[in-house]
Write a protein that holds these residues in place. Structure first.
Motif, short mmCIF file in Angstrom:
data_model
loop_
_atom_site.label_atom_id
_atom_site.label_comp_id
_atom_site.label_asym_id
_atom_site.label_seq_id
_atom_site.Cartn_x
_atom_site.Cartn_y
_atom_site.Cartn_z
N VAL A 2 0.86 -1.20 -0.01
CA VAL A 2 0.06 -0.09 0.10
C VAL A 2 1.02 1.04 -0.09
O VAL A 2 1.98 1.23 0.48
CB VAL A 2 -1.23 -0.04 1.32
N ALA A 3 0.38 2.25 -0.55
CA ALA A 3 1.28 3.25 -0.74
C ALA A 3 1.09 4.18 0.10
O ALA A 3 0.09 4.83 0.83
CB ALA A 3 0.70 3.69 -2.24
N SER A 4 2.30 5.15 0.20
CA SER A 4 2.22 6.27 1.09
C SER A 4 1.01 7.30 0.53
O SER A 4 0.52 7.87 1.54
CB SER A 4 3.72 7.01 0.91
N LEU A 6 -1.53 6.80 -1.21
CA LEU A 6 -2.70 6.09 -1.23
C LEU A 6 -3.31 6.41 0.51
O LEU A 6 -4.45 6.66 0.67
CB LEU A 6 -2.57 4.64 -1.18
N ALA A 7 -2.25 6.16 1.18
CA ALA A 7 -2.40 6.37 2.56
C ALA A 7 -2.86 7.64 3.06
O ALA A 7 -3.72 7.84 3.93
CB ALA A 7 -1.25 5.73 3.50
N ASP A 8 -2.24 8.51 2.47
CA ASP A 8 -2.39 10.03 2.81
C ASP A 8 -3.74 10.35 2.38
O ASP A 8 -4.62 10.75 3.24
CB ASP A 8 -1.72 10.98 1.76
N LEU A 10 -6.16 8.05 2.17
CA LEU A 10 -7.04 7.36 3.17
C LEU A 10 -7.07 7.61 4.47
O LEU A 10 -7.93 7.45 5.40
CB LEU A 10 -6.45 5.67 3.14
N SER A 11 -6.09 8.62 4.92
CA SER A 11 -6.06 8.77 6.27
C SER A 11 -7.01 9.31 6.83
O SER A 11 -7.40 9.41 8.09
CB SER A 11 -4.77 9.91 6.55
N LYS A 12 -8.00 9.78 5.82
CA LYS A 12 -9.43 10.25 6.58
C LYS A 12 -10.57 9.48 6.49
O LYS A 12 -11.63 9.71 7.03
CB LYS A 12 -9.54 11.60 5.80
N LEU A 13 -10.08 8.17 5.85
CA LEU A 13 -11.14 7.03 5.83
C LEU A 13 -11.38 6.70 6.87
O LEU A 13 -10.68 5.80 7.71
CB LEU A 13 -10.52 6.16 4.67
N GLN A 14 -12.64 6.79 7.62
CA GLN A 14 -12.81 6.07 8.80
C GLN A 14 -14.20 5.53 8.68
O GLN A 14 -15.07 6.17 7.78
CB GLN A 14 -12.89 7.07 10.20
N PRO A 15 -14.60 4.49 9.27
CA PRO A 15 -16.01 3.72 9.11
C PRO A 15 -17.05 4.91 9.25
O PRO A 15 -17.12 5.48 10.30
CB PRO A 15 -15.94 2.76 9.86
N HIS A 20 -15.99 10.76 1.65
CA HIS A 20 -16.41 9.84 0.70
C HIS A 20 -15.49 9.71 -0.49
O HIS A 20 -15.46 8.77 -1.23
CB HIS A 20 -18.02 9.94 0.58
N VAL A 23 -12.83 7.48 -0.76
CA VAL A 23 -13.58 5.92 -0.63
C VAL A 23 -13.92 5.56 -2.08
O VAL A 23 -13.61 4.48 -2.42
CB VAL A 23 -14.62 5.87 0.19
N MET A 26 -10.76 5.03 -4.15
CA MET A 26 -10.17 3.59 -3.65
C MET A 26 -10.74 2.37 -4.44
O MET A 26 -10.31 1.62 -5.04
CB MET A 26 -10.33 3.36 -2.26
N VAL B 2 0.63 -2.44 5.17
CA VAL B 2 1.22 -1.25 5.73
C VAL B 2 0.61 -0.12 5.98
O VAL B 2 -0.75 0.12 5.36
CB VAL B 2 2.27 -0.65 4.50
N SER B 4 -1.12 3.65 7.68
CA SER B 4 -1.32 4.90 6.79
C SER B 4 -0.35 5.94 7.63
O SER B 4 0.53 6.45 7.11
CB SER B 4 -2.73 5.38 6.86
N ALA B 7 3.00 5.17 6.65
CA ALA B 7 3.28 5.74 5.31
C ALA B 7 3.65 7.26 5.53
O ALA B 7 4.73 7.98 5.00
CB ALA B 7 2.19 5.64 4.55
N ASP B 8 2.95 8.00 6.59
CA ASP B 8 3.11 9.39 6.83
C ASP B 8 4.80 9.50 7.07
O ASP B 8 5.18 10.24 6.94
CB ASP B 8 2.30 9.93 7.84
N ASP B 83 -6.47 4.56 11.81
CA ASP B 83 -6.71 4.33 10.46
C ASP B 83 -5.89 3.21 9.96
O ASP B 83 -6.35 2.15 9.43
CB ASP B 83 -6.33 5.50 9.58
N ILE B 87 -7.82 0.39 8.48
CA ILE B 87 -7.67 0.08 7.03
C ILE B 87 -6.56 -1.26 6.55
O ILE B 87 -7.14 -1.67 5.53
CB ILE B 87 -7.19 1.37 6.45
N TYR B 88 -5.84 -1.27 7.32
CA TYR B 88 -4.98 -2.18 6.74
C TYR B 88 -4.70 -3.56 7.73
O TYR B 88 -4.29 -4.37 7.14
CB TYR B 88 -3.51 -1.55 6.62
N ASN B 196 -19.89 3.69 15.84
CA ASN B 196 -19.99 4.61 14.88
C ASN B 196 -21.42 5.14 14.81
O ASN B 196 -21.74 6.30 14.68
CB ASN B 196 -19.97 3.89 13.30
N ILE B 266 -13.70 -2.13 1.27
CA ILE B 266 -13.73 -1.00 0.87
C ILE B 266 -15.42 -0.48 0.31
O ILE B 266 -15.73 0.78 0.19
CB ILE B 266 -12.60 -0.12 0.12
N GLU B 269 -17.37 0.06 3.15
CA GLU B 269 -17.10 1.75 3.49
C GLU B 269 -17.93 2.72 2.44
O GLU B 269 -18.62 3.54 2.94
CB GLU B 269 -15.49 1.96 3.67
#
Lengths: 542, 542
Positions: A2-4, A6-8, A10-15, A20, A23, A26, B2, B4, B7-8, B83, B87-88, B196, B266, B269
């Motif tokens: 997984v990508a840095s 991608l993670a950035d 995604l860092s706001k992706l919370q259930p 949105h 998501v 992704m 990996v 988030s 990755a940061d 996250d 996520i991972y 949630n 995902i 999500e």
């Protein structure tokens, strides 16, 4: 993997209370990855296509659709990041390359591969740099400094031989395959090392001393990275052989192999070495020792899981490059100077072809002079294929170009924007046009490849035909004694230096290394891990 | 897998000009993961230890060492991020749970599992919330609102049954295992959904209407998530069965399975559903249909690779929790009120135990009333084990607590800091103390578990003993006809509703589903993928 970035994203992706839009991105991206695999499989029989081009095409189409739906605002789902590429996507690809390379062929042609991969890349880089300097001065394009020019050389010296390797057959044309494959790996490493060396060197005063220092640094990086990779591989073999004897656990073994392979890569970064070379040699050592110390299911799992990760990473890259090609932001930058961009791309493509021709044919000539036996000589047709196979430019070029000419994924000046769009154009054109022509070209140049190439080298022994699976995957570099000419005199030692080194290596391997680190035939019989049945089962299981 | 945050941290990691400190952290962390695996393996025979406690201990030790070397500044290599976790790390664990669950047992006890996992978690959450409200008012601890209190209930209702599952044997005590395991998964999902729901609900006005609405939402989430997971699983089965027939490719098959499993997560999500439930049911469907449509090597690879990913993710979490426990920043916050933190932790632990007792024994009683056959009744000793197995708190609690009480990994008020340190204390104490006592307790309560439990259920058929590998991994929920009581009359249908549903499901599965989506015995013989040899080989390969 997984990508840095991608993670950035995604860092706001919370259930349930997520950002949105990310998501959606992704989902679309993963769905497109699946689509690329399925469509690539369906087009496999096709004469022209391959998986890279499929992924590129799907990426391009998606880019167009996003561009249209978003009303021309953006074509990107995710911003291309060179960190993503170097930290998560490249290591599995290179590791799997080392893990699955035919070691005997690789080391047999070691000197030729190094000549092409290291010396050739330096020649190619020099010619492209000189050409770009001359051309940019004539066109009066503006303020690039010496470092930028050499960086352009390094960017366009990085080849992408995936297309060619998909067409060549490791068993039919072993010499050609190992040369193209080996050159590709060494070339990747050389380009990246070169690029980093440029960034860390002060290039304002150019003197012969600096050139020597540069070569010294390059050699140090090469040797040290290789040693580190081999060391980590041996440690993994030793740990698994010593600790796990008698009660194997597939999950633990595979987890250790995976983690230690990645550890070798980041350890190289820790010691400022070349992670690509390290992880490549770690893969070679792991497949020679560690792989023989684990259970049957670990062998199958590691072989296929590593190959799958590499496969997914490759498709990921091509899909991403395809989408990024339409990056509207950069194109808008060069909108008023579109002509310039096209001219620059054409010049770069010409330089790439010239730079490659400038070393493939002379170095082949040198190699042919040194080799007495006709079976090891590189014919002119093969030289053309080697030349052609290195014309494609791919993800490494993209990553290096983004690293050099953007800050945080965004271009900042006209000239930088032109360099990015030119790189994209060269990558797309070479991958699609040259890539599509590869299959027909090889069919034309090697019309009866089976006949032609079984003549070329004695390596396509019956063994590797009867057990193609094992042969292609886990061919040990010492398993077939007839491939080695035992030196009977000093003369033989001088004429066949590689074979002699190979012979002494085998003796050393059998006497010292394998009793200590395990390896084929050296792991005692363990109930539940029947070494004898291994080959049989594996060939059944293919 | 990996992270988030990883990755940061890594986003500055570039070859040769990297942020060196983060490379050092990465190296240390991966090396510690390897160490945890090796040491965990060495301690496997130990009566008290298990892998979670090993990883926790190594994390704690490393935390202490870093704390000492850095001069008391920090104990962290990487900041814990929810996250990263959601996520991972969580998806592979839950997917593998579904992929390797004994489906027959799971569906046989479906109603009981749902009762424990969903209703039980709600009861537990309510009791903990009420207890905390009462206690906080008495202690006069300050300004937490209603949402915070219910969130605390949800945080401490999330169990971690990994320790118990490592001790229980799926073949020896199938009923107990499936109850503990199933409750664990449903409990995870319920806690997260609950958490949630609390965050998205306006809790200022509490009325019976809201409670109803809440239950309705919960049911909707549950059903929709399950359907989505099953749908994605079926699509993967259909794609692989239809498109890949006749020319299988292990790497493509495994890549598709992996990507589609993640896609299901995902997608959940995307539609604001529960990813945990979706990926769990996707795993179940994939192991029932997709897994039977692929080649031998894909089966072995997918089974072990998914298990390995799950295994590494679990160790990663425990290592991280261990390191985070010494997070000096938060502890300093509560330094002056250390007594308060200890009291809060003790109260929470007591509430956890009470909350769990409040549903395990009554619900077991209800279940026993409904079940006529003595083999399906839950004995008092088993009830104690079920109660005990849910006392441990783990990564889900940590992740939810960080989500509720920190902003970006940093605590902001005294009260929040106390909640974080209390959560860490409860997690550490319950995992280490309760975890260490689990093995002796089960040995004490089930002294002759083989005898006791083969009596308990007819499910431990000879088949699952002779082929333990296949049995534990890929037990289809319809392979052993004798486990199913065919209803001969209406009376039988009323007394054994689960079995009857199971019977009709089998008929439907054989008539409609498997001809369409494949499955055991329904994939025609393909050269290179000998279905017949499958079981034989698999059992040899263990």
């Amino acid at each position: 993997m997984v990508a840095s970035h991608l993670a950035d994203v995604l860092s706001k992706l919370q259930p349930l209370n997520s950002d949105h839009a990310s998501v959606v991105s992704m989902n679309l991206f993963v769905a497109l990855l699946c689509a690329s695999i399925v469509i690539g499989h369906l087009l496999e029989e096709n004469r022209w296509m391959n998986e890279s081009i499929t992924a590129l095409a799907i990426g391009l189409c998606t880019g167009v659709i996003i561009l249209l739906t978003s009303g021309g605002k953006s074509s990107r789902l995710l911003v291309f990041s060179e960190d993503l590429f170097f930290i998560y996507l490249l290591p599995p690809i290179i590791f799997n390359a080392g893990f699955s390379v035919k070691k005997k062929q690789f080391f047999r042609n070691f000197i030729t591969i190094m000549l092409f991969g290291a010396v050739g890349t330096l020649i190619s880089c020099t010619i492209i740099s000189l050409g770009v300097i001359k051309f940019f001065k004539e066109m009066d394009l503006g303020s690039l400094d010496m470092g930028d020019f050499i960086a352009i050389g390094a960017i366009f010296a990085a080849t992408d031989s995936v297309c060619t390797l998909q067409v060549l057959n490791q068993d039919e044309t072993p010499l050609l395959y190992s040369l193209v494959f080996g050159e590709g790996v060494v070339n990747d490493a050389t380009s990246v090392v070169l690029f980093n060396a440029i960034q860390s060197f002060d290039l304002t005063n150019t003197s012969p001393g600096i050139a020597l220092e540069f070569i010294g640094k390059f050699l140090y990086l090469f040797v040290a990275s290789t040693m580190l990779g081999a060391a980590v591989g041996l440690v993994s073999a030793y740990i698994i052989k010593t600790l796990y004897f008698g009660r194997h656990s597939t999950d633990r073994e595979f987890a250790l192999m995976m983690l230690m392979a990645y550890l070798s890569y980041i350890m190289a970064e820790l010691f400022y070495l070349s992670g690509i070379l390290t992880v490549f040699f770690c893969g070679i050592v792991m497949s020679h020792y560690t792989w023989h110390n684990v259970t049957e299911s670990s062998r199958i799992t590691s072989k296929h899981a590593f190959a799958t990760l590499s496969f997914v990473a490759e498709i990921f890259i091509f899909l991403h490059v395809g989408m990024d090609a339409l990056d509207i932001e950069t194109w808008r930058f060069v909108n008023d100077r579109r002509g310039t961009s096209i001219i620059v791309s054409s010049v770069l493509l010409a330089l790439v072809m010239a730079g490659r021709a400038a070393f493939v044919f002379p170095l082949s000539y040198l190699t042919n002079l040194a080799n007495k036996s006709p079976s090891d000589k590189i014919s002119f047709r093969q030289q053309i294929i080697i030349w052609w196979s290195g014309l494609m430019r791919g993800a490494v070029s993209m990553a290096l170009a983004y690293n050099q000419f953007t800050r945080g994924g965004h271009t900042q000046s006209h000239l930088n924007a032109i360099m990015i769009t030119s790189t994209i154009t060269v990558v797309l054109f070479s991958t699609v046009v040259f890539g599509l022509l590869t299959k027909p070209l090889i069919r034309f140049l090697l019309p009866h490849s089976k006949v032609t190439t079984s003549m070329l080298s004695e390596q396509s022994s019956p063994k590797s035909i009867t057990t193609p699976f094992l042969g292609s995957a886990m061919d040990s570099f010492d398993d077939s004694p007839k491939g080695v000419h035992r030196p009977s005199s000093i003369r033989a030692l001088l004429t066949t230096p590689t074979h002699t080194v190979h012979y002494y290596w085998r003796k050393f391997d059998n006497a010292v290394m394998r009793p200590m680190f395990g390896g084929r035939g050296f792991v005692p019989f363990v109930p539940g891990s029947p070494t004898e049945r291994s080959e049989q089962n594996l060939s059944q299981l293919h």
